[in-house]
Scaffold this active site. Structure first.
Site, PDB file in Angstrom:
ATOM      1  N   ASP A  28       0.828  -1.204   0.000  1.00 20.85           N
ATOM      2  CA  ASP A  28       0.000   0.000   0.000  1.00 20.85           C
ATOM      3  C   ASP A  28       0.861   1.252   0.000  1.00 20.85           C
ATOM      4  OD1 ASP A  28      -2.194  -1.544  -0.119  1.00 20.85           O
ATOM      5  OD2 ASP A  28      -3.035  -0.978   1.827  1.00 20.85           O
TER       6      ASP A  28
ATOM      7  N   GLU B 227     -19.589  22.225  -9.070  1.00 19.00           N
ATOM      8  CA  GLU B 227     -19.834  20.949  -8.407  1.00 19.00           C
ATOM      9  C   GLU B 227     -18.527  20.401  -7.869  1.00 19.00           C
ATOM     10  OE1 GLU B 227     -20.350  17.801 -11.770  1.00 19.00           O
ATOM     11  OE2 GLU B 227     -21.725  19.451 -12.220  1.00 19.00           O
TER      12      GLU B 227
ATOM     13  N   LYS C  50     -15.240  18.226  -7.187  1.00 18.29           N
ATOM     14  CA  LYS C  50     -14.386  17.310  -7.954  1.00 18.29           C
ATOM     15  C   LYS C  50     -14.213  16.101  -7.050  1.00 18.29           C
ATOM     16  CE  LYS C  50     -10.486  16.789 -10.965  1.00 18.29           C
ATOM     17  NZ  LYS C  50     -10.850  15.416 -11.235  1.00 18.29           N
TER      18      LYS C  50
ATOM     19  N   LYS D 283     -18.742  24.193 -14.698  1.00 19.01           N
ATOM     20  CA  LYS D 283     -19.279  23.788 -16.006  1.00 19.01           C
ATOM     21  C   LYS D 283     -20.291  24.818 -16.491  1.00 19.01           C
ATOM     22  CE  LYS D 283     -19.039  18.828 -14.932  1.00 19.01           C
ATOM     23  NZ  LYS D 283     -19.796  17.613 -14.591  1.00 19.01           N
TER      24      LYS D 283
ATOM     25  N   LYS E 150      -8.121  22.846  -8.124  1.00 22.81           N
ATOM     26  CA  LYS E 150      -7.799  22.172  -6.856  1.00 22.81           C
ATOM     27  C   LYS E 150      -7.535  23.206  -5.790  1.00 22.81           C
ATOM     28  CE  LYS E 150      -5.827  17.639  -7.371  1.00 22.81           C
ATOM     29  NZ  LYS E 150      -4.677  16.850  -7.001  1.00 22.81           N
TER      30      LYS E 150
HETATM   31  S1  IVH Z   1     -17.213  15.679 -15.633  1.00 24.92           S
HETATM   32  C1  IVH Z   1     -17.103  16.092 -19.667  1.00 24.92           C
HETATM   33  N1  IVH Z   1     -17.471  16.253 -13.119  1.00 24.92           N
HETATM   34  O1  IVH Z   1     -12.519  14.016 -13.330  1.00 24.92           O
HETATM   35  C2  IVH Z   1     -16.235  15.981 -18.484  1.00 24.92           C
HETATM   36  N2  IVH Z   1     -15.681  14.850 -13.744  1.00 24.92           N
HETATM   37  O2  IVH Z   1     -10.967  14.803 -15.572  1.00 24.92           O
HETATM   38  C3  IVH Z   1     -16.339  14.639 -17.876  1.00 24.92           C
HETATM   39  N3  IVH Z   1     -14.345  14.053 -11.855  1.00 24.92           N
HETATM   40  O3  IVH Z   1     -12.250  10.927 -14.666  1.00 24.92           O
HETATM   41  C4  IVH Z   1     -16.134  14.592 -16.448  1.00 24.92           C
HETATM   42  N4  IVH Z   1     -15.464  15.063 -10.286  1.00 24.92           N
HETATM   43  O4  IVH Z   1     -13.474  10.953 -12.521  1.00 24.92           O
HETATM   44  C5  IVH Z   1     -16.751  15.600 -14.033  1.00 24.92           C
HETATM   45  N5  IVH Z   1     -17.861  16.837 -10.922  1.00 24.92           N
HETATM   46  C6  IVH Z   1     -17.141  16.166 -11.814  1.00 24.92           C
HETATM   47  C7  IVH Z   1     -16.043  15.378 -11.463  1.00 24.92           C
HETATM   48  C8  IVH Z   1     -15.318  14.735 -12.456  1.00 24.92           C
HETATM   49  C9  IVH Z   1     -14.453  14.264 -10.542  1.00 24.92           C
HETATM   50  C10 IVH Z   1     -13.288  13.245 -12.475  1.00 24.92           C
HETATM   51  C11 IVH Z   1     -13.791  12.090 -13.259  1.00 24.92           C
HETATM   52  C12 IVH Z   1     -13.009  12.078 -14.523  1.00 24.92           C
HETATM   53  C13 IVH Z   1     -12.082  13.207 -14.379  1.00 24.92           C
HETATM   54  C14 IVH Z   1     -12.074  14.028 -15.619  1.00 24.92           C
END
Ligand code: IVH
Length: 668
Positions: free
Chosen positions: A41, A112, A114, A278, A302
């Site tokens: 790990d 939203e 991340k 977005k 971030k």
């Molecule tokens: S939208 C059209 N929303 O980020 C864009 N992705 O970089 C598609 N992720 O692998 C993704 N939180 O795992 C979106 N609120 C969020 C997100 C998110 C985390 C991750 C997702 C993806 C990566 C894309």
């Protein structure tokens, strides 16, 4: 025996990846535990940390995104509509600029979380959930249907009232509570805690033998075939509707800051390290479009790194493959930015003195680039604490060379463990199945089996099969075993045919790694030419980057390795050959005279190659590989549009090609 503490450099990363792969394979294929769960790990945490901080150097290893080993897989899934990635912005001014771009296009912004989980595609055929697969590289993912359907997942309905095919995209994650709960259960059953919720999610969907009452949650981003209202109607939790703590602010930066505070409150259940912005309106999204990789209507940010206060309990000295001494602070585990950390490199004696850190110091720790643990400062040294005094002898008792900032042991006995494990790694001789644990075992004991690189090639089956790998947690002795011994011997045999540049790299000569392995091989062609070269020859060779310092080190290094090289020769290891004269009128190499920089993840025909392998290819085609973009760069092979290298190449008018275009250019 020398202990090799993680030196957070590229070499160590590559060595760690190959160790982790070997351990995973050995565990699942032959039931051999090459390292404890805790070490495994920790290894993965280190790899993840390195990758987050060095996205350009990530190699495809599948430890996180593929089936590492022994887990059920239904193969791969190809997405007609790719699962895109997200562009990133790094400061608040960039958020402002993004907001202005969206406003100029007539859009409004939703914010939203991340999420710190894994992106998945859930496919419904005529209303039934039939396939659940990872995002993978966006075009090809991994089918984990069997495993996922065994789990209880909140927010992922088994049936929906829609006909035809619907693909719902979203994040599979562990809520903060579920993460704590499953970690408590894991620890109670003797397993090490998961480092962070993302690892916990990834681990849980890949294990066949779930036993810790794992609960997962699915949050939907969007779908191919349904709009937001239909998704909500069908019972999904939509990422855009999750409360983010903004109470009616209209300013985007204010909303981002509000969520920065809110996400840490108990009211917020999801693990997150950032925020996604977005454009809401479908028309605006269409108008702004997407690049091959990410939408132009969204971006991720971030938050600044978190810090924590803890106490240093120990400082461990280790030796790297070229003799460099490393210092690692071990401190009481603390949660920083969503994962538990308990160690950090202290770099060198100067930094130790500058920090004034000793065993017992109260320190503030943080994660550099949000991920690599560091000691930021000492907040208090109690009356009993003295600043750590690095020892002036090596673990083998040899005096240290203290002339540079990094102290070194010149006794080969100190660095042999790290050297052998690096020699076996993917970037050097690429011996499949080789691991740190095996390397350590080979160089340890009263009469070590391996005292230098040459000894690796004379190992016998019996010696390997009975190689002691210490004792298990329960006190039983462990051995490498026949099956693994056989595999490793076959792989050592295969490694004898590696090209000269890799053999040079494996020697572990100071200030030489993969790059100089390649440059020296392509200039000198044979090991004999390198052995015959004087210091002056190196200095005047015209090999890029070889000045007086390297010339002296290389001369000394090859001479010192004369005996080892003779062993390699006797064993039949490839030591290079003179190139054949180029035929009259032969076609020029496609990259002749070009300086090429590679960045981002490789795709298409290059997908399976490590960065080192791509650089080898560039040089084989007559080009020079380089790590940074400048006016002199002829070509940027770019797997990450929008990255800083991409931006610089754009500014300087440097030609940019995709990995696919590059493959075509060189006739792959
Ligand atoms: S939208 C059209 N929303 O980020 C864009 N992705 O970089 C598609 N992720 O692998 C993704 N939180 O795992 C979106 N609120 C969020 C997100 C998110 C985390 C991750 C997702 C993806 C990566 C894309």
């Amino acid at each position: 025996m020398t202990t090799t503490t993680p030196v957070l450099d590229d070499h160590q990363y590559r060595a760690d990846v190959s160790s982790a792969k070997a351990a995973a394979r050995a565990y699942y294929d032959t039931d051999t535990e090459l390292m404890s769960d805790t070490s495994y790990d920790e290894l993965l945490a280190g790899i993840a940390a390195y990758e987050a901080a060095n996205p350009d150097s990530v190699i495809e290893h599948g430890l996180f995104s593929d089936v590492a080993a022994g887990t059920s897989t239904g193969g791969t899934v190809t997405y007609d509509v790719p699962m895109l990635s997200l562009d990133k912005v790094t400061d608040l001014a960039d958020i402002e600029a993004f907001a202005e771009r969206i406003a100029a296009a007539g859009g409004t912004i939703s914010i939203e979380p991340k999420f710190d989980g894994m992106a998945f595609n859930a496919r419904y055929d005529n209303g039934t959930l039939v396939q659940v697969s990872t995002r993978g590289d966006g075009v090809t993912g991994e089918d984990l249907t069997t495993n996922v359907l065994k789990l209880d997942i909140t927010g992922l309905p088994r049936t929906i009232a829609e006909t035809g095919t619907v693909n719902v995209r979203g994040e599979l994650l562990m809520t903060r509570d579920d993460f704590d709960h499953s970690n408590t259960n894991r620890v109670a059953s003797g397993k090490p805690a998961f480092a962070n919720p993302r690892n916990a999610t990834a681990g849980s969907v890949r294990k066949n033998d779930l036993q810790y009452g794992v609960k997962l949650t699915f949050v939907a981003f969007d779908a191919v075939g349904l709009d937001a209202a239909q998704l909500a109607e069908a019972g999904f939790t939509l990422s855009a509707t999750i409360p983010t703590g903004d109470s009616g602010e209209t300013d985007t930066v204010a909303r981002v800051l509000a969520f920065g505070a809110y996400r840490k409150s108990d009211a917020f259940p999801y693990p997150t390290d950032g925020i996604v912005l977005k454009a809401i309106e479908p028309g605006v999204r269409d108008e702004l479009g997407t690049t091959s990789r990410a939408p132009r209507w969204a971006t991720a940010y971030k938050y600044e790194a978190d810090t924590a206060i803890t106490t240093v309990r120990d400082i461990i000295e280790g030796v790297g493959r070229t003799g460099n001494i490393s210092y690692t602070a071990i401190y009481d585990p603390v949660l920083v930015d969503g994962s538990t950390i308990s160690r950090a490199t202290l770099h060198n004696p100067t930094i130790i003195a500058a920090l004034g850190v000793g065993i017992g110091s109260t320190v503030e720790v943080y994660k550099a680039n949000d991920i690599i643990p560091r000691v930021g400062r000492v907040t208090e040294n109690g009356p009993d604490v003295t600043v750590y005094e690095p020892s002036d002898v090596s673990p083998s008792g040899a005096p240290l060379d203290q002339s540079g900032a990094i102290w070194r042991s010149t006794d080969p006995a100190d660095s042999i463990g790290a050297l052998i494990s690096y020699a076996g790694s993917r970037d050097a001789l690429d011996i499949d199945g080789f691991s740190d644990a095996i390397a350590d075992a080979l160089v340890s004991g009263e009469e070590p089996l391996v005292n230098d690189l040459g000894d690796l090639f004379t190992l016998q089956y019996q010696q390997l099969a009975s190689l002691s790998l210490g004792t298990t947690d329960k006190g039983t002795k462990r051995f490498l075993g026949g099956k693994t011994a056989e595999k490793i011997l076959a792989n050592i045999e295969a490694a004898m045919q590696q090209p000269l540049n890799r053999v040079i790299t494996a020697l572990g000569i100071r200030k030489s790694g993969r790059t100089f392995g390649r440059r020296l091989a392509s200039h000198f062609h044979t090991m004999d030419a390198l052995l015959a070269a004087t210091e002056q020859d190196f200095a005047t060779s015209g090999v890029d980057g070889v000045g007086p310092e390297r010339a002296a080190l290389f001369y000394e290094g090859f001479q010192r390795n004369r005996g080892v090289i003779e062993k390699l020769r006797a064993a039949g290891v490839n030591l290079g050959s003179e190139p054949e004269e180029a035929a009259e009128g032969a076609a020029p190499k496609p990259l002749e005279g070009m300086k090429v920089v590679v960045t981002g993840a490789m795709t298409g025909p290059l997908a399976a190659r490590s960065r080192n392998e791509v650089n080898e290819l560039i040089e084989a085609m007559g080009g020079k590989s380089s790590g940074s973009v400048s006016k002199a760069t002829s070509l940027l092979v770019c797997g990450e549009p929008g990255s800083s290298k991409w931006a610089k190449a754009n500014d300087l008018g440097v030609r940019i090609v995709t990995p696919e275009e590059f493959a075509e250019l060189i006739g792959l």
